[in-house]
Design an enzyme around this catalytic site. Structure first.
Site, PDB file in Angstrom:
ATOM      1  N   HIS A  55       0.809  -1.221   0.000  1.00  0.00           N
ATOM      2  CA  HIS A  55       0.000   0.000   0.000  1.00  0.00           C
ATOM      3  C   HIS A  55       0.842   1.270   0.000  1.00  0.00           C
ATOM      4  O   HIS A  55       0.309   2.353  -0.232  1.00  0.00           O
ATOM      5  CB  HIS A  55      -0.918   0.008   1.230  1.00  0.00           C
ATOM      6  N   GLU A  78      -3.030   3.290   2.010  1.00  0.00           N
ATOM      7  CA  GLU A  78      -2.574   3.896   0.749  1.00  0.00           C
ATOM      8  C   GLU A  78      -2.796   5.402   0.763  1.00  0.00           C
ATOM      9  O   GLU A  78      -1.936   6.169   0.314  1.00  0.00           O
ATOM     10  CB  GLU A  78      -3.322   3.262  -0.428  1.00  0.00           C
TER      11      GLU A  78
END
Length: 339
Positions: A93, A145
């Site tokens: 991520h 993320e």
């Protein structure tokens, strides 16, 4: 890509259940970025030996994390939890620049397993920040993320968590605004948010290429086709997997009567099958196919033995492993600890 099937005539629950079949989505499961990240942990364990530390879950899947833990991976929430002189792997991520600095201060050797498509978004954020744009990042608050991307240019980035959040957005110059997005979102919801933003900022700039990853899009296309025909859609994936959660939403939006997210076949409720003729099965981008086969076996044992593959796209993308795996990181970590 296959075309959407024609609507089937209405049937009674009894008639539907008598024609039991499974529509199996293709593509499904591991994307290139997830495959790269999981292999990176496995190779690090083979090459350097246990323990190898991983900051956050390498990918959002319970089974994958437990399997890697059994092999010697240790998952931590923060970089400071890794003992000095060890190896730490950053998840698919991505992480903010401050995390790389933390690793340096902790004298840690690092392996960056960030998905290259996430890295692309990071680079876009850096580029537009240097050009003094206000960056509207479409994504879900708290997702790893989003945290990593926001950390690239925190003074320039504003998070937009869906169309309902657009009214709260404020920018310095409406003629110098660009949007970026989390890679695992629903394509439809993202474009709805973009359209709402353009309603406020007609000169809103779009990124040079689509931020939503190819695998997310392909899996959503397959589920859209499946949802038009399936009475029930089972999505294999973990609850903290954004792209898996989106697949359930897309299935329902495409017309599926019912849709559920499960980690394992054992989580399926037999009551879901009442009056169901066609079951759609797919999995999120961080799910190994062994879990899907478990669901297929579970369904077959209950009369759903006829499996038809629904192919929405072909995928051939592969990413090379992180360059750090070609170096002697144990020696580097030891040297750093002694300095």
């Amino acid at each position: 890509m296959t075309s959407s099937p024609s609507p089937t005539p209405a049937t009674t629950p009894g008639e539907a259940a008598s024609r039991r079949r499974v529509l199996l989505a293709a593509p499904r499961g591991y994307c290139a970025g997830v495959d790269r990240a999981v292999i990176a942990v496995e190779k690090a364990l083979e090459q350097y030996g246990a323990p190898v530390y991983v900051r956050h879950e390498i990918v959002h899947n319970k089974y994958v994390v437990k399997t890697l833990e059994k092999k010697g991976a240790i998952f931590v929430e923060e970089t400071e939890e890794v003992p000095e002189g060890n190896i730490v792997i950053f998840s698919a991520h991505g992480v903010a620049p401050v995390v790389h600095e933390e690793a340096k201060r902790g004298k840690l050797a690092t392996i960056d397993a960030t998905c290259p498509l996430v890295t692309k978004v990071h680079k876009e954020a850096v580029r537009y920040a240097k050009e003094d744009y206000d960056i509207l990042l479409i994504g879900h608050e708290g997702h790893e993320e989003v945290i990593g991307t926001s950390g690239e240019a925190p003074e320039h980035i504003t998070l937009v968590d869906g169309p309902q959040d657009v009214a709260n957005v404020e920018v310095r110059d409406p003629d110098k605004v660009v949007w970026l997005s989390q890679t695992t979102l629903s394509v439809d919801e993202t474009m709805e948010t973009v359209d709402a933003l353009k309603g406020r900022y007609p000169n809103l700039l779009s990124p040079p290429s689509d931020d939503i990853c190819y695998a997310t899009q392909n899996r959503q296309i397959a589920v859209k086709q499946m949802g038009a025909e399936a009475d029930l859609v089972i999505v294999v994936g973990s609850k903290n997997s954004s792209n898996s959660v989106r697949l359930v939403e897309v299935a329902l939006g495409a017309g599926a009567r019912d849709a559920h997210l499960v980690d394992y076949a054992e989580e399926i409720d037999e009551a879901w099958l009442e009056g169901v003729g066609t079951v759609g099965v797919t999995s999120g981008a961080s799910v190994p196919d062994i879990l899907v086969h478990g669901v297929l076996d579970w369904l077959a044992a209950r009369g759903y033995e006829d499996v038809e593959t629904l192919t929405a796209a072909e995928e051939s993308i592969h990413f090379s492993l992180p360059k750090e795996l070609r170096r002697d990181l144990r020696a580097e970590a030891k040297a750093a600890g002694e300095s």
